[in-house]
Design a protein around this motif. Structure first.
Motif, PDB file in Angstrom:
ATOM      1  N   SER A  52      32.850  34.091  47.846  1.00 22.20           N
ATOM      2  CA  SER A  52      33.034  35.194  46.905  1.00 22.20           C
ATOM      3  C   SER A  52      33.791  34.716  45.668  1.00 22.20           C
ATOM      4  CB  SER A  52      33.783  36.359  47.562  1.00 22.20           C
ATOM      5  OG  SER A  52      35.105  35.995  47.904  1.00 22.20           O
ATOM      6  N   CYS A  53      33.517  35.343  44.530  1.00 17.75           N
ATOM      7  CA  CYS A  53      34.222  35.150  43.257  1.00 17.75           C
ATOM      8  C   CYS A  53      34.254  33.676  42.849  1.00 17.75           C
ATOM      9  CB  CYS A  53      35.604  35.771  43.317  1.00 17.75           C
ATOM     10  SG  CYS A  53      36.314  36.033  41.673  1.00 17.75           S
ATOM     11  N   TRP A  54      35.425  33.022  42.912  1.00 16.41           N
ATOM     12  CA  TRP A  54      35.498  31.604  42.559  1.00 16.41           C
ATOM     13  C   TRP A  54      34.538  30.797  43.425  1.00 16.41           C
ATOM     14  CZ3 TRP A  54      36.500  26.695  44.249  1.00 16.41           C
ATOM     15  CH2 TRP A  54      36.921  25.750  43.311  1.00 16.41           C
ATOM     16  N   GLY A  55      34.436  31.153  44.696  1.00 18.23           N
ATOM     17  CA  GLY A  55      33.506  30.457  45.587  1.00 18.23           C
ATOM     18  C   GLY A  55      32.068  30.605  45.148  1.00 18.23           C
ATOM     19  N   PHE A  56      31.699  31.799  44.692  1.00 21.23           N
ATOM     20  CA  PHE A  56      30.367  32.072  44.144  1.00 21.23           C
ATOM     21  C   PHE A  56      30.091  31.144  42.966  1.00 21.23           C
ATOM     22  CE2 PHE A  56      28.259  34.431  40.685  1.00 21.23           C
ATOM     23  CZ  PHE A  56      27.126  34.968  41.268  1.00 21.23           C
ATOM     24  N   GLN A  57      31.057  31.074  42.063  1.00 18.55           N
ATOM     25  CA  GLN A  57      30.878  30.274  40.852  1.00 18.55           C
ATOM     26  C   GLN A  57      30.822  28.777  41.152  1.00 18.55           C
ATOM     27  OE1 GLN A  57      34.309  31.570  38.684  1.00 18.55           O
ATOM     28  NE2 GLN A  57      33.543  33.667  38.463  1.00 18.55           N
ATOM     29  N   VAL A  58      31.710  28.314  42.033  1.00 19.31           N
ATOM     30  CA  VAL A  58      31.781  26.873  42.262  1.00 19.31           C
ATOM     31  C   VAL A  58      30.578  26.371  43.055  1.00 19.31           C
ATOM     32  CG1 VAL A  58      33.095  26.757  44.442  1.00 19.31           C
ATOM     33  CG2 VAL A  58      33.447  25.013  42.655  1.00 19.31           C
ATOM     34  N   LEU A  59      30.055  27.166  43.998  1.00 18.75           N
ATOM     35  CA  LEU A  59      28.850  26.727  44.704  1.00 18.75           C
ATOM     36  C   LEU A  59      27.649  26.735  43.768  1.00 18.75           C
ATOM     37  CD1 LEU A  59      29.028  28.149  48.341  1.00 18.75           C
ATOM     38  CD2 LEU A  59      29.607  25.873  47.481  1.00 18.75           C
ATOM     39  N   ALA A  60      27.619  27.686  42.833  1.00 19.28           N
ATOM     40  CA  ALA A  60      26.542  27.675  41.835  1.00 19.28           C
ATOM     41  C   ALA A  60      26.610  26.390  41.010  1.00 19.28           C
ATOM     42  CB  ALA A  60      26.648  28.907  40.937  1.00 19.28           C
ATOM     43  N   ARG A  61      27.799  26.043  40.542  1.00 12.08           N
ATOM     44  CA  ARG A  61      27.928  24.818  39.739  1.00 12.08           C
ATOM     45  C   ARG A  61      27.641  23.578  40.569  1.00 12.08           C
ATOM     46  NH1 ARG A  61      32.959  22.547  35.910  1.00 12.08           N
ATOM     47  NH2 ARG A  61      31.900  20.558  35.473  1.00 12.08           N
ATOM     48  N   ALA A  62      28.138  23.528  41.793  1.00 11.16           N
ATOM     49  CA  ALA A  62      27.922  22.357  42.649  1.00 11.16           C
ATOM     50  C   ALA A  62      26.443  22.093  42.885  1.00 11.16           C
ATOM     51  CB  ALA A  62      28.648  22.541  43.982  1.00 11.16           C
ATOM     52  N   ALA A  63      25.652  23.156  42.922  1.00 13.12           N
ATOM     53  CA  ALA A  63      24.220  23.025  43.224  1.00 13.12           C
ATOM     54  C   ALA A  63      23.353  22.910  41.970  1.00 13.12           C
ATOM     55  CB  ALA A  63      23.765  24.217  44.057  1.00 13.12           C
ATOM     56  N   GLY A  64      23.984  22.888  40.793  1.00 14.31           N
ATOM     57  CA  GLY A  64      23.213  22.688  39.569  1.00 14.31           C
ATOM     58  C   GLY A  64      23.093  23.892  38.668  1.00 14.31           C
ATOM     59  N   GLY A  65      23.822  24.973  38.961  1.00 17.10           N
ATOM     60  CA  GLY A  65      23.829  26.136  38.092  1.00 17.10           C
ATOM     61  C   GLY A  65      24.815  25.957  36.947  1.00 17.10           C
ATOM     62  N   LYS A  66      24.931  26.997  36.117  1.00 17.16           N
ATOM     63  CA  LYS A  66      25.808  26.934  34.942  1.00 17.16           C
ATOM     64  C   LYS A  66      26.801  28.077  34.973  1.00 17.16           C
ATOM     65  CE  LYS A  66      25.771  26.703  29.876  1.00 17.16           C
ATOM     66  NZ  LYS A  66      24.918  26.741  28.651  1.00 17.16           N
ATOM     67  N   VAL A  67      28.081  27.753  34.740  1.00 20.71           N
ATOM     68  CA  VAL A  67      29.167  28.731  34.729  1.00 20.71           C
ATOM     69  C   VAL A  67      29.868  28.647  33.378  1.00 20.71           C
ATOM     70  CG1 VAL A  67      31.245  29.549  35.902  1.00 20.71           C
ATOM     71  CG2 VAL A  67      29.462  28.374  37.211  1.00 20.71           C
ATOM     72  N   VAL A  68      30.197  29.795  32.792  1.00 23.46           N
ATOM     73  CA  VAL A  68      30.897  29.815  31.506  1.00 23.46           C
ATOM     74  C   VAL A  68      32.113  30.729  31.597  1.00 23.46           C
ATOM     75  CG1 VAL A  68      28.784  29.384  30.199  1.00 23.46           C
ATOM     76  CG2 VAL A  68      29.531  31.750  30.591  1.00 23.46           C
ATOM     77  N   HIS A  69      33.097  30.481  30.735  1.00 22.62           N
ATOM     78  CA  HIS A  69      34.208  31.408  30.561  1.00 22.62           C
ATOM     79  C   HIS A  69      33.766  32.448  29.541  1.00 22.62           C
ATOM     80  CE1 HIS A  69      38.297  32.877  30.565  1.00 22.62           C
ATOM     81  NE2 HIS A  69      38.266  32.909  29.241  1.00 22.62           N
ATOM     82  N   ASP A  70      33.872  33.736  29.899  1.00 31.67           N
ATOM     83  CA  ASP A  70      33.318  34.789  29.047  1.00 31.67           C
ATOM     84  C   ASP A  70      34.146  36.047  29.223  1.00 31.67           C
ATOM     85  OD1 ASP A  70      31.818  36.547  27.585  1.00 31.67           O
ATOM     86  OD2 ASP A  70      29.970  36.318  28.736  1.00 31.67           O
ATOM     87  N   LEU A  71      35.221  36.151  28.461  1.00 30.73           N
ATOM     88  CA  LEU A  71      36.115  37.292  28.578  1.00 30.73           C
ATOM     89  C   LEU A  71      35.432  38.593  28.193  1.00 30.73           C
ATOM     90  CD1 LEU A  71      38.997  38.040  29.352  1.00 30.73           C
ATOM     91  CD2 LEU A  71      39.681  37.664  26.969  1.00 30.73           C
ATOM     92  N   GLU A  72      34.437  38.514  27.318  1.00 23.44           N
ATOM     93  CA  GLU A  72      33.723  39.722  26.885  1.00 23.44           C
ATOM     94  C   GLU A  72      33.001  40.394  28.058  1.00 23.44           C
ATOM     95  OE1 GLU A  72      30.162  41.041  23.765  1.00 23.44           O
ATOM     96  OE2 GLU A  72      31.103  39.067  23.595  1.00 23.44           O
ATOM     97  N   HIS A  73      32.565  39.596  29.044  1.00 22.83           N
ATOM     98  CA  HIS A  73      31.853  40.126  30.201  1.00 22.83           C
ATOM     99  C   HIS A  73      32.702  40.103  31.472  1.00 22.83           C
ATOM    100  CE1 HIS A  73      28.479  39.356  27.464  1.00 22.83           C
ATOM    101  NE2 HIS A  73      27.869  40.322  28.119  1.00 22.83           N
ATOM    102  N   ALA A  74      34.001  39.965  31.306  1.00 20.31           N
ATOM    103  CA  ALA A  74      34.889  39.976  32.469  1.00 20.31           C
ATOM    104  C   ALA A  74      34.865  41.340  33.147  1.00 20.31           C
ATOM    105  CB  ALA A  74      36.304  39.628  32.038  1.00 20.31           C
ATOM    106  N   GLU A  75      35.109  41.346  34.458  1.00 27.40           N
ATOM    107  CA  GLU A  75      35.129  42.590  35.234  1.00 27.40           C
ATOM    108  C   GLU A  75      36.405  42.624  36.069  1.00 27.40           C
ATOM    109  OE1 GLU A  75      30.665  43.658  36.490  1.00 27.40           O
ATOM    110  OE2 GLU A  75      31.233  41.601  36.993  1.00 27.40           O
ATOM    111  N   LEU A  76      37.034  43.794  36.109  1.00 25.41           N
ATOM    112  CA  LEU A  76      38.249  43.975  36.887  1.00 25.41           C
ATOM    113  C   LEU A  76      38.244  45.381  37.474  1.00 25.41           C
ATOM    114  CD1 LEU A  76      40.994  42.525  37.562  1.00 25.41           C
ATOM    115  CD2 LEU A  76      41.989  43.904  35.733  1.00 25.41           C
TER     116      LEU A  76
END
Length: 240
Positions: A95-119
């Motif tokens: 979940s969350c960071w885990g979602f992002q890091v597994l995407a990157r590890a497998a060849g996906g792309k992750v960006v920092h995007d405060l405009e689309h942040a969710e809380l």
């Protein structure tokens, strides 16, 4: 039901105020004692076959201070460990960071995007594939989920299927097509009260993302019971 052994991969400093809370959250979401979770520190340790042989399932959660978009040496070491995890085929929920890091590890792309942040609590919607998925088809076509992120996945890795989306962040959940691995941008390990605890521990999130005082933010959050059921459903589906 037998007692399963879980490996919780953490990305948190020793003084992180949520380090112990995260362990309790995953134990509650998995309906298991905290003793069933072995904590693995991804910041300082490389994952090996012995770590994976000692567990039935891996879970990966959030990160208080670390971004998947970093190019620091520690992250490249962590990515190597996570590629090893992917190659192992061990049942995994991230979940969350885990979602992002597994995407990157497998060849996906992750960006920092405060405009689309969710809380807070946000609604997500199943894709057509999600409605047919063995795990996500057990959920309503739209449901509330707990969020807390500034980075987002903008390209899924090859060999994955998008399961859930919303208008703010298109990639909300995906699965690896040929592996027992599911990933969500949201936090199914949280409840409304533990979401509040987490945001209180990181007050800068309210200032930077929600841009409202915490007491106002707290009143805006809603319970997300459907999301809270996902990890137990995953365990029954993959391990039973």
């Amino acid at each position: 039901m037998r007692d399963y052994r879980y490996l919780l991969i953490q990305i948190r400093d020793a003084d992180d105020p949520i380090r112990e809370q995260e362990i309790a959250c995953f134990a509650a979401a998995l309906d298991c004692p905290t003793a069933s979770l072995q904590v693995f520190d991804l910041l300082t340790t490389e994952l090996t076959s012995s770590h994976l042989e000692a567990c039935d399932m891996v879970v990966i959660g959030g990160s208080g201070r670390y971004s998947v978009t970093s190019e620091a040496p520690w992250l490249h070491t962590a990515l190597a460990s996570l590629r090893f995890l992917l190659s192992s085929g061990k049942p995994t929920f991230a979940s969350c960071w885990g979602f992002q890091v597994l995407a990157r590890a497998a060849g996906g792309k992750v960006v920092h995007d405060l405009e689309h942040a969710e809380l807070g609590t946000h609604r997500v919607f199943l894709t057509d594939a999600g409605k047919e998925d063995p795990l996500f088809s057990q959920l309503p076509e739209s449901f509330l989920a707990y969020m807390g992120h500034e980075d987002r996945v903008v390209e899924l890795p090859p060999g994955t299927t998008l399961l859930a989306t919303n208008s703010q962040v298109a990639q909300q959940a995906f699965r690896f097509n040929d592996l027992p691995i599911y990933c969500t941008q949201f936090h199914p390990e949280l409840t409304l009260s533990t979401l509040h605890e987490r945001i209180e521990a990181y007050p800068e999130y309210c200032e930077r993302i929600a841009r409202i005082p915490f007491d106002v933010f707290r009143r805006q959050c809603e319970a997300a019971p459907e999301s809270e059921s996902i990890l137990r459903r995953f365990t029954r589906l993959l391990l039973s």
